[in-house]
Design a protein around this motif. Structure first.
Motif, PDB file in Angstrom:
ATOM      1  N   ILE A   6      24.439   6.760  -4.114  1.00 27.04           N
ATOM      2  CA  ILE A   6      23.869   7.986  -3.640  1.00 27.04           C
ATOM      3  C   ILE A   6      23.483   8.884  -4.998  1.00 27.04           C
ATOM      4  N   PHE A   7      22.617   8.572  -5.583  1.00 35.48           N
ATOM      5  CA  PHE A   7      21.427   9.424  -6.296  1.00 35.48           C
ATOM      6  C   PHE A   7      21.784  11.288  -5.768  1.00 35.48           C
ATOM      7  N   THR A   8      22.907  11.868  -6.863  1.00 36.64           N
ATOM      8  CA  THR A   8      22.780  13.011  -6.604  1.00 36.64           C
ATOM      9  C   THR A   8      21.643  14.092  -7.158  1.00 36.64           C
ATOM     10  N   ASP A   9      21.183  13.854  -8.840  1.00 40.80           N
ATOM     11  CA  ASP A   9      19.869  14.155  -9.007  1.00 40.80           C
ATOM     12  C   ASP A   9      19.387  13.187 -10.378  1.00 40.80           C
ATOM     13  N   ILE A  10      17.856  13.672 -11.136  1.00 35.50           N
ATOM     14  CA  ILE A  10      17.551  12.406 -12.026  1.00 35.50           C
ATOM     15  C   ILE A  10      18.146  12.840 -13.040  1.00 35.50           C
ATOM     16  N   ASP A  11      19.174  13.209 -13.220  1.00 35.26           N
ATOM     17  CA  ASP A  11      20.350  14.061 -14.543  1.00 35.26           C
ATOM     18  C   ASP A  11      21.770  13.833 -13.986  1.00 35.26           C
ATOM     19  N   VAL A  12      22.047  13.059 -12.921  1.00 39.13           N
ATOM     20  CA  VAL A  12      23.306  12.226 -12.649  1.00 39.13           C
ATOM     21  C   VAL A  12      23.508  11.583 -12.915  1.00 39.13           C
ATOM     22  N   PRO A  13      24.497  10.605 -13.527  1.00 42.47           N
ATOM     23  CA  PRO A  13      24.612   9.528 -13.217  1.00 42.47           C
ATOM     24  C   PRO A  13      24.652   8.926 -12.209  1.00 42.47           C
ATOM     25  N   LYS A  14      24.207   7.511 -11.544  1.00 39.49           N
ATOM     26  CA  LYS A  14      24.598   7.000  -9.687  1.00 39.49           C
ATOM     27  C   LYS A  14      26.315   7.188  -9.899  1.00 39.49           C
ATOM     28  N   ARG A  15      26.346   7.286  -8.485  1.00 43.87           N
ATOM     29  CA  ARG A  15      28.390   7.079  -8.109  1.00 43.87           C
ATOM     30  C   ARG A  15      27.176   6.039  -7.011  1.00 43.87           C
ATOM     31  N   GLN A  16      28.846   4.920  -7.371  1.00 46.69           N
ATOM     32  CA  GLN A  16      28.682   4.090  -6.300  1.00 46.69           C
ATOM     33  C   GLN A  16      29.861   4.079  -5.216  1.00 46.69           C
ATOM     34  N   THR A  17      29.765   3.376  -3.999  1.00 49.41           N
ATOM     35  CA  THR A  17      31.551   4.252  -3.309  1.00 49.41           C
ATOM     36  C   THR A  17      31.201   2.509  -1.921  1.00 49.41           C
ATOM     37  N   THR A  18      31.843   2.632  -1.580  1.00 50.63           N
ATOM     38  CA  THR A  18      32.007   0.982  -0.904  1.00 50.63           C
ATOM     39  C   THR A  18      32.073   2.548   1.125  1.00 50.63           C
ATOM     40  N   TYR A  19      31.779   2.056   2.077  1.00 50.70           N
ATOM     41  CA  TYR A  19      31.957   2.425   3.098  1.00 50.70           C
ATOM     42  C   TYR A  19      32.997   2.768   3.974  1.00 50.70           C
ATOM     43  N   ASN A  20      34.449   2.001   3.241  1.00 54.62           N
ATOM     44  CA  ASN A  20      35.965   2.197   2.978  1.00 54.62           C
ATOM     45  C   ASN A  20      35.895   2.883   2.457  1.00 54.62           C
ATOM     46  N   GLU A  21      35.877   3.167   1.677  1.00 54.89           N
ATOM     47  CA  GLU A  21      36.332   4.154   0.753  1.00 54.89           C
ATOM     48  C   GLU A  21      35.689   5.794   1.185  1.00 54.89           C
ATOM     49  N   LEU A  22      34.242   5.175   1.011  1.00 53.27           N
ATOM     50  CA  LEU A  22      33.798   6.906   2.035  1.00 53.27           C
ATOM     51  C   LEU A  22      34.638   7.687   3.357  1.00 53.27           C
ATOM     52  N   ASN A  23      34.530   6.182   3.775  1.00 52.52           N
ATOM     53  CA  ASN A  23      35.611   6.980   5.365  1.00 52.52           C
ATOM     54  C   ASN A  23      36.791   7.381   5.430  1.00 52.52           C
ATOM     55  N   LYS A  24      37.610   6.896   4.049  1.00 52.49           N
ATOM     56  CA  LYS A  24      39.368   7.353   3.557  1.00 52.49           C
ATOM     57  C   LYS A  24      38.974   8.551   3.078  1.00 52.49           C
ATOM     58  N   ASN A  25      38.135   8.639   2.257  1.00 52.47           N
ATOM     59  CA  ASN A  25      38.033  10.535   2.071  1.00 52.47           C
ATOM     60  C   ASN A  25      37.364  11.244   3.105  1.00 52.47           C
ATOM     61  N   ALA A  26      36.554  11.155   3.676  1.00 51.04           N
ATOM     62  CA  ALA A  26      36.090  11.901   5.031  1.00 51.04           C
ATOM     63  C   ALA A  26      37.078  12.162   5.761  1.00 51.04           C
ATOM     64  N   ASN A  27      38.805  10.999   5.403  1.00 45.21           N
ATOM     65  CA  ASN A  27      39.495  11.676   7.062  1.00 45.21           C
ATOM     66  C   ASN A  27      40.394  12.183   5.447  1.00 45.21           C
ATOM     67  N   GLN A  28      40.640  12.457   4.407  1.00 45.57           N
ATOM     68  CA  GLN A  28      40.935  12.721   3.227  1.00 45.57           C
ATOM     69  C   GLN A  28      40.794  14.303   4.051  1.00 45.57           C
TER      70      GLN A  28
END
Length: 215
Positions: A6-28
């Motif tokens: 997911i790229f938040t902005d052209i001036d911001v470094p890209k961030r990478q995650t897995t579906y499992n991490e996304l689900n855990k973060n959303a649960n938290q």
């Protein structure tokens, strides 16, 4: 596909995650929100809807927050960061969300008035170390009610006052599946762009279709 970018902005470094991490973060986030709302009186609005408003710019943090809101059983209500004062006040007065989550750099949090509000960074701090497992239906605010709403969008108000449009689970699913059937992704497509404001219906395809198919 196990990972996505997911790229938040052209001036911001890209961030990478897995579906499992996304689900855990959303649960938290969801567990932190549920703990938060237990600290003050809250209830469904006059239409029996549980709503959490979001005033955040497009980013991967926004998507995690939206998922977290869903996991509490609530619908999300987008508030554009550029909305005029009177529009925000009208929407909050009519929709009666139980909470507003907003970007740290949003300068007009005073517009939320009597509605409880929470900065994203504070939400993240509260979610650190919180349970990462999926939340059972019986512990959500809507108790797994299939008639609960998932999104509340307000019209532009060009012909009068803005009006709220309440989107149910089955309507949302039908809309996403129609788009995937009618405009399927090609094998050559590797990136998806989230460019439409969250306040417009078209954001549903840009935000949620990629997650449905593993883009």
């Amino acid at each position: 596909m196990s990972q996505f970018l997911i790229f938040t902005d052209i001036d911001v470094p890209k961030r990478q995650t897995t579906y499992n991490e996304l689900n855990k973060n959303a649960n938290q986030l969801a567990n932190a929100i549920l703990a938060k709302v237990k600290t003050f009186p809250c209830r469904a609005n006059q239409d029996k809807d549980w709503i959490i408003a979001v005033c955040m710019k497009p980013s991967d943090h926004l998507i995690t927050t939206l998922l977290g809101i869903w996991k509490t059983g609530c619908a999300y209500l987008p508030l554009d960061v550029d909305y005029h004062e009177t529009r925000i006040e009208h929407i909050l007065r009519e929709a009666k969300p139980i909470l507003v989550i907003y970007d740290d750099d949003y300068p007009h949090a005073n517009l939320f008035g009597m509605v409880k509000s929470w900065k994203f960074s504070d939400l993240m701090k509260k979610s650190d170390g919180v349970e990462t497992e999926n939340i059972p239906d019986e512990l959500t605010l809507t108790k797994g009610d299939p008639s609960a709403k998932v999104i509340v969008l307000y019209t532009s108000g060009s012909t009068g006052l803005p009006k709220g449009v309440r989107i149910r689970h089955h309507t949302f699913i039908h809309r996403i599946m129609w788009q995937l059937r009618t405009y399927p992704y090609r094998e050559s497509e590797k990136f998806c762009v989230f460019k439409t404001a969250l306040t417009f219906l078209e954001h549903m395809g840009e935000v949620w279709c990629p997650l449905f198919v593993g883009k």
